[in-house]
Design an enzyme around this catalytic site. Structure first.
Site, PDB file in Angstrom:
ATOM      1  CB  VAL A   1      53.079  33.361 -49.151  1.00 23.98           C
ATOM      2  CG1 VAL A   1      53.531  32.089 -48.441  1.00 23.98           C
ATOM      3  CG2 VAL A   1      53.872  33.567 -50.437  1.00 23.98           C
TER       4      VAL A   1
ATOM      5  N   GLY B   1      54.221  31.362 -56.999  1.00 19.31           N
ATOM      6  CA  GLY B   1      52.785  31.123 -57.050  1.00 19.31           C
ATOM      7  C   GLY B   1      52.256  30.846 -55.666  1.00 19.31           C
TER       8      GLY B   1
ATOM      9  CD  GLU C   1      56.250  42.551 -56.753  1.00 18.21           C
ATOM     10  OE1 GLU C   1      55.859  43.603 -56.231  1.00 18.21           O
ATOM     11  OE2 GLU C   1      56.593  41.561 -56.100  1.00 18.21           O
TER      12      GLU C   1
ATOM     13  CE  LYS D   1      61.928  35.980 -53.180  1.00 13.94           C
ATOM     14  NZ  LYS D   1      60.611  35.475 -52.851  1.00 13.94           N
TER      15      LYS D   1
ATOM     16  CD  GLU E   1      62.156  23.094 -49.108  1.00 15.21           C
ATOM     17  OE1 GLU E   1      62.791  22.320 -48.384  1.00 15.21           O
ATOM     18  OE2 GLU E   1      62.568  23.443 -50.237  1.00 15.21           O
TER      19      GLU E   1
ATOM     20  CB  ILE F   1      61.117  23.189 -56.340  1.00 15.34           C
ATOM     21  CG1 ILE F   1      60.444  23.908 -57.511  1.00 15.34           C
ATOM     22  CG2 ILE F   1      61.922  21.994 -56.796  1.00 15.34           C
ATOM     23  CD1 ILE F   1      61.454  24.561 -58.449  1.00 15.34           C
TER      24      ILE F   1
ATOM     25  CE  LYS G   1      63.509  33.165 -55.149  1.00 16.45           C
ATOM     26  NZ  LYS G   1      62.765  33.262 -56.421  1.00 16.45           N
TER      27      LYS G   1
END
Lengths: 409, 409
Positions: free
Chosen positions: B12, B298, B185, B100, B124, B131, B200
């Site tokens: 990320v 992703g 993983e 998260k 976000e 999304i 989440k």
């Protein structure tokens, strides 16, 4: 306390008044300040509402009241909505609207004015009713270049098509039912002719491409010519028939914008969006495809989108957060003859599959129950719209075109 | 110029650095200021990046630099991420995270601290990758009380289940494929055991209900027990098998929060969400049901959500726009024994449909190809989880439970 005025106490306006009243406490908590509906402009009287004392018939009581910070325009139509909104922005008031015609025709002008005055012009409710689309596009997808945006933008036509697909109702019967249920107006032309969907795709395209796209630049077809035979052939092709608004970035500076019925393959998420629901798919260069889905109309969904805009303004006073797009003089929208599509054709006449392939190239031949001997239906490969038109000309009188519908790609 | 620091240059973090670099101009236009990645904290060296000179191994160079306004935490895990984020907020820097675990465990504390310091703590990217979900929930649905939120929150398990459903792969084979493709993983437990989905749904539930819901309060089941027989019976029942996180407002102050596999009826939009895609359905009291759909993970999708948070902060400097929820000491999450569900059972043993109906009440009996004589499968009516457990006890040794899965309602 933040004073709000409403212009128009119709379906959306009365919904906004209702939500501001009923959800006073939770809204105060979310906005960080009390949201108070101080004035409502309407030519009618509403003596039985809890805020009957706040009605006025004089716009000047709103525009000249310096204590009113936010004005909600929910009257619809272009005039005098445009003049009212312009006057409010000029006086330094933020404006929230659900009026898609206003945004599609005058968006660039009003956004520039809002920016000049350091206030906001928000219109989340103008597309997709209660579905958050405008703000996610603007804020959440800020790191994306939006290359494509398309969707089912009109609930009335989607209801009619769903009845045709699922219950084999004719277009006329489905339209009558939609009118009976209050989904379609007495004069249904704005919905069934694609005018409403066109305004919405113009707003989304303007936001995606940063330049105003005007409805009159967009080739728009409605659904009134769709027959049950087309629906059946669509099923045979593994597709659902939907009215689709779509905008794509083309190479160079141009874009394509189009509203028309389309065969939607069943593996596309839009194919399963039925009844009065709307769905919008965006393709961003970083995020990939994102879908927003929900009820595209209705009093409270739409009003809740207006109220969300109000809360957003209230949370950041004295900040112009408005999205913007520029006025465009250039011919941004490419001519439809250049768009590439695959097409469904339904023909009547003495034309064999072999002859059809000779004209159109490789085809997928479709069939239906009780198909007359002199009827042929097929899907072509992708080709520019101009090629398709040229082939039709070449075919000449050999067959009559009973149906021609684009395939969504 | 707005100076940004990154903590962590993994998937990320490197995506964020890449987007800030590649989209410099369009981001500057959107944010109203240049967004400059000034420092990157990572223990590794990255000599071949265009910003190789900005790496540091010393957190103090970030936290003590008063010119850095926004810090992106993209290292993952709870420690030292929590300490780093806390220190940055205390110094008056806004923080954006995709972590998260951090938000699910420490959200309330960090949100309160951000508010105290008049800065922002945005996340976000922590749910649904690229999304837009958190911001639409918070901003666009501000006029709604969210009564229910549920969805497919983990792309890895959805990929595995899709392979089981569409290609009759076993769980083990599908997991191996997911690992080969980089979706799972080496130690896949956080995904397949539902831990990731649990974090989440905790974040979404905390936002919806305004109080922190902790992962350890949430009954969580993974998908490793799901067999191809279960998948086949689900099809027979007109359902798809999905791993669902769900949170509902119950009467009183309580809510239900749950992560488990579920039979999803095909008329539910979630049933057609396949592969690594995620989908979240919200039910608001004004808007009705709204669905958000897209790639849930992703590098670039997730990074683009982080960058959108950065742009949002840059557009409104000196304003704390953070969403908030409170710490909750009370037992907000009701005990699972009280949740009501319909259940699918697959039993082996000498138990007739008649006997099963006697125990469970009216049932829908299911069938599959090559069903052994001593196997019965059915769907019960809705009942509290405790009733289902009591009936299982009553059944005793007569049959062995081979499968038990909730039906999504």
């Amino acid at each position: 306390m933040i004073k709000i005025a409403l212009i128009g106490h119709g379906v959306v306006g009365s919904g906004v008044a209702q939500l501001l009243e009923e959800k006073r406490e939770s809204l105060e908590q979310k906005a960080g300040d009390r949201l108070y509906c101080a004035k409502i402009l309407d030519l009618r009287d509403f003596p039985h509402t809890p805020y009957a004392d706040r009605f006025t018939k004089d716009f000047d009581e709103i525009v000249s009241d310096p204590t009113i910070q936010i004005v909600v325009e929910a009257m619809g139509g272009l005039h005098p909505a445009y003049e009212f909104v312009k006057a409010c922005l000029e006086k330094g008031k933020s404006v929230v609207t659900s009026n898609k015609e206003l945004v599609a025709e005058k968006g660039a002008k009003l956004l520039r004015l809002a920016k000049e005055k350091n206030v906001n012009f928000f219109f989340e409710a103008s597309v997709g009713g209660g579905i958050p689309i405008i703000r996610p596009m603007h804020l959440c997808l800020a790191a994306n270049q939006i290359d494509k945006i398309y969707g089912i933008l009109n609930g009335t036509t989607n209801f009619i098509l769903t009845k045709m697909i699922k219950e084999q109702m004719t277009f006329q019967d489905a339209l009558l039912l939609a009118q009976k249920l209050g989904y379609a107006e007495k004069d249904p032309s704005a919905d069934v002719d694609g005018v409403d969907a066109c305004r919405k795709i113009c707003i989304l395209a303007s936001l995606a491409f940063g330049k105003q796209i005007y409805p009159q630049e967009v080739h728009t077809e409605g659904i009134s010519q769709i027959t049950l035979e087309d629906v059946e052939y669509a099923k045979n092709a593994g597709c659902a028939l939907k009215l689709i608004g779509q905008a794509k970035r083309l190479s160079g500076e141009k874009c394509s914008v189009l509203v028309s019925p389309a065969f939607v393959p069943i593996d596309n998420q839009l194919s399963s969006i039925d009844d009065v629901f709307n769905g919008v798919l965006l393709k961003g260069d970083a995020t990939g495809e994102v879908l927003f889905y929900g009820k595209g109309a209705g009093k409270l969904p739409t009003a809740s989108a207006v109220v969300a805009d109000i809360v957003h303004i209230a949370k950041s006073p004295h900040t112009s957060l408005s999205l913007t797009w520029e006025n465009s003089d250039a011919d941004l929208v490419a001519d439809i003859s250049k768009y590439e599509n695959a097409f469904y054709y339904r023909l009547r006449g003495a034309i064999s599959p072999k002859k059809a392939q000779k004209l159109w190239g490789p085809l997928t031949i479709l069939s239906r129950k009780n198909q007359p001997e002199d009827e042929i239906a097929f899907i072509t490969g992708r080709m520019p719209e101009s090629n398709a038109a040229a082939i039709e000309k070449e075919m000449g009188e050999e067959a009559e075109i009973l149906g021609k519908i684009r395939i969504l790609a």
